[in-house]
Structures are given as C-alpha cells and as structure tokens.
Enzyme design. Structure first.
Site, PDB file in Angstrom:
ATOM      1  N   SER A 129      40.265  36.068  52.024  1.00 41.11           N
ATOM      2  CA  SER A 129      39.383  36.283  50.867  1.00 41.11           C
ATOM      3  C   SER A 129      40.112  36.101  49.548  1.00 41.11           C
ATOM      4  O   SER A 129      41.310  36.418  49.428  1.00 41.11           O
ATOM      5  CB  SER A 129      38.851  37.719  50.949  1.00 41.11           C
ATOM      6  OG  SER A 129      38.356  38.123  49.701  1.00 41.11           O
ATOM      7  N   GLU A 131      39.794  38.017  47.251  1.00 38.95           N
ATOM      8  CA  GLU A 131      40.200  39.365  46.829  1.00 38.95           C
ATOM      9  C   GLU A 131      41.706  39.566  47.009  1.00 38.95           C
ATOM     10  O   GLU A 131      42.296  40.453  46.402  1.00 38.95           O
ATOM     11  CB  GLU A 131      39.459  40.424  47.653  1.00 38.95           C
ATOM     12  CG  GLU A 131      38.098  40.801  47.138  1.00 38.95           C
ATOM     13  CD  GLU A 131      38.129  41.547  45.807  1.00 38.95           C
ATOM     14  OE1 GLU A 131      38.792  42.587  45.719  1.00 38.95           O
ATOM     15  OE2 GLU A 131      37.489  41.080  44.858  1.00 38.95           O
ATOM     16  N   TYR A 153      40.508  46.867  50.706  1.00 40.05           N
ATOM     17  CA  TYR A 153      39.908  45.691  51.355  1.00 40.05           C
ATOM     18  C   TYR A 153      40.828  44.476  51.176  1.00 40.05           C
ATOM     19  O   TYR A 153      41.148  43.762  52.134  1.00 40.05           O
ATOM     20  CB  TYR A 153      38.523  45.405  50.749  1.00 40.05           C
ATOM     21  CG  TYR A 153      37.977  44.066  51.175  1.00 40.05           C
ATOM     22  CD1 TYR A 153      37.340  43.909  52.404  1.00 40.05           C
ATOM     23  CD2 TYR A 153      38.130  42.936  50.369  1.00 40.05           C
ATOM     24  CE1 TYR A 153      36.873  42.668  52.812  1.00 40.05           C
ATOM     25  CE2 TYR A 153      37.664  41.690  50.772  1.00 40.05           C
ATOM     26  CZ  TYR A 153      37.032  41.569  51.988  1.00 40.05           C
ATOM     27  OH  TYR A 153      36.579  40.341  52.396  1.00 40.05           O
TER      28      TYR A 153
HETATM   29  O1  G4F Z   1      29.258  41.356  44.912  1.00 35.60           O
HETATM   30  P1  G4F Z   1      30.514  42.168  44.940  1.00 35.60           P
HETATM   31  O2  G4F Z   1      30.418  43.484  45.592  1.00 35.60           O
HETATM   32  O3  G4F Z   1      31.600  41.221  45.590  1.00 35.60           O
HETATM   33  P2  G4F Z   1      33.215  41.250  45.565  1.00 35.60           P
HETATM   34  O4  G4F Z   1      33.741  42.602  45.348  1.00 35.60           O
HETATM   35  O5  G4F Z   1      33.654  40.184  44.631  1.00 35.60           O
HETATM   36  O6  G4F Z   1      33.570  40.852  47.060  1.00 35.60           O
HETATM   37  C1  G4F Z   1      32.887  39.816  47.748  1.00 35.60           C
HETATM   38  O7  G4F Z   1      33.596  38.607  47.620  1.00 35.60           O
HETATM   39  C2  G4F Z   1      34.905  38.596  48.233  1.00 35.60           C
HETATM   40  C3  G4F Z   1      35.500  37.210  48.016  1.00 35.60           C
HETATM   41  O8  G4F Z   1      36.197  37.220  46.801  1.00 35.60           O
HETATM   42  C4  G4F Z   1      34.791  38.934  49.700  1.00 35.60           C
HETATM   43  F1  G4F Z   1      36.021  38.925  50.272  1.00 35.60           F
HETATM   44  C5  G4F Z   1      34.132  40.278  49.874  1.00 35.60           C
HETATM   45  O9  G4F Z   1      33.975  40.570  51.258  1.00 35.60           O
HETATM   46  C6  G4F Z   1      32.758  40.228  49.218  1.00 35.60           C
HETATM   47  O10 G4F Z   1      31.984  39.273  49.898  1.00 35.60           O
HETATM   48  O11 G4F Z   1      31.028  42.408  43.432  1.00 35.60           O
HETATM   49  C7  G4F Z   1      31.218  41.343  42.541  1.00 35.60           C
HETATM   50  C8  G4F Z   1      31.508  41.895  41.156  1.00 35.60           C
HETATM   51  C9  G4F Z   1      32.599  42.974  41.120  1.00 35.60           C
HETATM   52  O12 G4F Z   1      33.465  42.715  40.048  1.00 35.60           O
HETATM   53  C10 G4F Z   1      31.841  44.259  40.852  1.00 35.60           C
HETATM   54  O13 G4F Z   1      32.584  45.251  40.122  1.00 35.60           O
HETATM   55  O14 G4F Z   1      30.332  42.532  40.661  1.00 35.60           O
HETATM   56  C11 G4F Z   1      30.696  43.742  40.020  1.00 35.60           C
HETATM   57  N1  G4F Z   1      29.515  44.626  40.008  1.00 35.60           N
HETATM   58  C12 G4F Z   1      28.903  45.082  38.876  1.00 35.60           C
HETATM   59  N2  G4F Z   1      27.889  45.882  39.205  1.00 35.60           N
HETATM   60  C13 G4F Z   1      28.893  45.140  41.069  1.00 35.60           C
HETATM   61  C14 G4F Z   1      27.859  45.933  40.564  1.00 35.60           C
HETATM   62  N3  G4F Z   1      29.103  44.978  42.404  1.00 35.60           N
HETATM   63  C15 G4F Z   1      28.250  45.611  43.251  1.00 35.60           C
HETATM   64  N4  G4F Z   1      28.429  45.425  44.587  1.00 35.60           N
HETATM   65  N5  G4F Z   1      27.220  46.414  42.794  1.00 35.60           N
HETATM   66  C16 G4F Z   1      26.984  46.611  41.448  1.00 35.60           C
HETATM   67  O15 G4F Z   1      26.060  47.336  41.073  1.00 35.60           O
END
Ligand code: G4F
Length: 326
Positions: A129, A131, A153
């Site tokens: 990933s 990440e 993670y």
């Molecule tokens: O959609 P996210 O939860 O994805 P994240 O953390 O980037 O991880 C995903 O991508 C990775 C690949 O780089 C994978 F390995 C992993 O398994 C997964 O598929 O969050 C994306 C961004 C973050 O910066 C988070 O802080 O969105 C921001 N965010 C803002 N508000 C939020 C929210 N994320 C989530 N989940 N929920 C919110 O309300």
C-alpha cells in the site's frame, strides 16, 4: 490445456471481486478463501461477487489460522495466489493496533509459508500500500522511495512487503508486491472517505440524510479505479523476473475536491452540507500521496485512462441509482 488455478484471499472485498471478474474472463479456475460466516450469509456478505458466485470454488478458512490456510493451499495447489485479505481500514488500526498487526502480518506470513511448503512454484502477489510511504520524503512516490508509515496499518504493510521480498530472496519464490495507491469504485466499503461522500451526498439529494460529517478535508490522495488496478496485479505475476511495482494515476486531489465534485454531480454545494467532526481526524495523518507509475507503464504495459471526474461521477451515479430504488 486445463484452466490455470488461482487462489484469492479477500475475494469478497472490492479488489477481490474485480480480480475474480477479470480472471474468470481470462479463463482461470478461480478459488477463494472466505470466512465461514460469509458462506452462511452470502446475500449480505458476498454482495460484490454474488453475480459470479456459481463460477467460484469457495474454501472456508481463516487468515488467523495457519492450519486452515495450509490445508486450502495443499488441496487447491494454485499456480497463482493473490493475497488481498487484510484489516484495510487505516482508522481502525489506531483503535485496535494489535489485531491489525496480527491479521495483516501473520496472515501474510501464513500464506507465504504454506506456499513454500506445499506449492513453492505458485506465483504470489501481496497487496502492499501507498500508506507505507506515509510522511513521504519525495513527491511523487516510486518503487525506490523510502517508507515512513504513519499508522499501524502502514507498519503492517511494510512488514508484509518485507516478508514477501524475503521469501523471494531466501527461497527463490516468485513473490511480488503491488504498491497500490488509493483505488475506489462503486464497490468500495462505506467506511472509506470516497464512498462515505458519494453515498451520503446521494442520500442528502434524495432527502434521506441531512449532513455529511468528515475529518481532514485537506489530505491529498492519488485516487484511481479499482477495476483497472486488478489488471496490473495480474500483469505483475506474468513477468519473467519477479519485481515490485507502484500503481497509481500520477494525479493527486484533496478530500475537499472529491466532496466538491461529488456534490456538484448532484447539483449541490458541498459547503452547505459538510460539517467537520474532530472524531474523524487521525492521530497521525498522511498528508500527500501521489504515484509515479512509470515503471508499471513501461514494464507491464499498464495503461490507466479514467479521469478523476469520471471516477467520482460513476460512484455518485451508482449510489444515487441504488438509493433511489431502496
Ligand atoms: O478513505 P480513507 O479512509 O483511505 P486511506 O486512509 O487513504 O487508506 C486507503 O488507501 C490505502 C492506499 O493508500 C490503502 F492501503 C488502505 O487500505 C485504504 O484503502 O481516507 C482517505 C483520507 C485520509 O487522509 C483521511 O484522514 O480521507 C481523510 N478523511 C477525512 N474525513 C476521512 C474522513 N477518511 C475517512 N475514512 N472518513 C472520514 O470521515
């Protein structure tokens, strides 16, 4: 010639479902590891693969149990194995560090070890990933960029990456990692920010919700379409020499831009509906991710042609259509 046998862990997830679609279309005999509870509640837990369920051979097993993984691999004797199963929600890894490490590191180790013991010729793909780059030292990130994970993670994925590399080097196995940047689709889980935005925007448009609560709107991600990324996974296992590859679009957008566009698709202004909730901020954030996928383009002939606008529009439309009928 008999069909090539492939084993997929995480087949009920977004990537597993697209990969199964793709490999079936290529004529593979597809086997999937699923939890017993999923087999007992197929309609809900296997919604992403119900349309192809009769073409897949399912094996009940748990990535937490070495004997169960060993038995499946011994029985199936796969020629290719895609290890996609993981605790993949970064937020949750802050809430339960220990189970994330156990599931992600041990699960990967069990699959690699079982393959080495009873199917050493099988080609192995590990879902690494972006990440792992975390607080990245260079922009864009490529195969040679140093890892600096910012979550348990991310740490678990670095361990899986190193386990995969070590089985390749120590036992001469064809074992590779795909370092995939964020990949989305209408099959994305609702806990991830893109699907949370598109499903809630659609619900608001239909009068079924009032507000959308989000955390950090300024985080930037390289968002691509999962359906295209699984083709790169497959291609990684068809090379002469096993190597790791970065897969992404090469473009980055903020969460704010994603929300703005999603609401615009429904003729709404996101600023009227989005509220900031501190609970959705992470203790440590990854601020900016953007891929340099040039190695994959050159060596895998992997092409990516879906624009950010088309990805967001497809997800919004799908959620709107689905919710309209609910
Ligand atoms: O959609 P996210 O939860 O994805 P994240 O953390 O980037 O991880 C995903 O991508 C990775 C690949 O780089 C994978 F390995 C992993 O398994 C997964 O598929 O969050 C994306 C961004 C973050 O910066 C988070 O802080 O969105 C921001 N965010 C803002 N508000 C939020 C929210 N994320 C989530 N989940 N929920 C919110 O309300």
């Amino acid at each position: 010639m008999p069909a090539k046998k492939v084993l997929i862990t995480g087949i009920t997830g977004q990537d597993g479902s697209y990969l199964a679609d793709y490999l079936l279309s290529l004529g593979y005999e597809v086997h999937g590891v699923v939890r017993r509870v999923a087999l007992e509640d197929q309609r809900h837990r296997m919604w992403r693969i119900n349309h192809i369920a009769d073409k897949i051979k399912f094996h009940s097993g748990s990535l937490e149990s070495y004997p169960s993984i060993f038995k499946i691999i011994e029985k199936v004797q796969p020629e290719e194995c895609y290890h996609l199963a993981a605790q993949s929600f970064v937020t949750y890894s802050f809430e339960d560090e220990f189970s994330t490490l156990n599931a992600n590191i041990n699960g990967t180790h069990y699959v690699l070890s079982a393959l080495q013991s009873v199917a050493p010729g099988c080609r192995f793909y590990f879902a690494a990933s972006s990440e792992m780059f975390g607080r990245a030292e260079e922009v864009p990130q490529r195969e040679t960029t140093k890892f600096h994970p910012r979550s348990v993670y991310g740490i678990s994925k670095v361990a899986g990456f190193d386990l995969t590399r070590n089985y390749r080097e120590a036992y001469d196995m064809y074992a590779v990692s795909g370092i995939l940047f964020n990949h989305e689709s209408p099959r994305r889980g609702y806990e991830f920010v893109t699907r949370k935005i598109t499903s809630t925007a659609a619900a608001i448009k239909l009068g079924k919700a009032g507000k959308l609560y989000l955390g950090n709107l300024d985080a930037k991600r390289d968002w691509g379409h999962a359906g295209e990324y699984v083709k790169a996974m497959h291609s990684m296992l068809q090379q002469d020499v096993p190597e790791d590859y970065v897969i992404g679009t090469g473009e980055t957008h903020s969460v704010r831009e994603f929300a703005d566009l999603a609401f615009k698709c429904l003729d709404m202004d996101y600023e009227r509906y989005v509220e900031i909730d501190q609970n959705f901020f992470r203790p440590a954030e990854v601020d900016l991710l953007v891929a340099d996928p040039s190695k994959a383009k050159k060596e895998l002939s992997w092409e990516y042609n879906i624009s950010f606008e088309d990805l967001v529009t497809e997800m919004v439309k799908s959620d709107y259509d689905h919710l309209s009928k609910a």
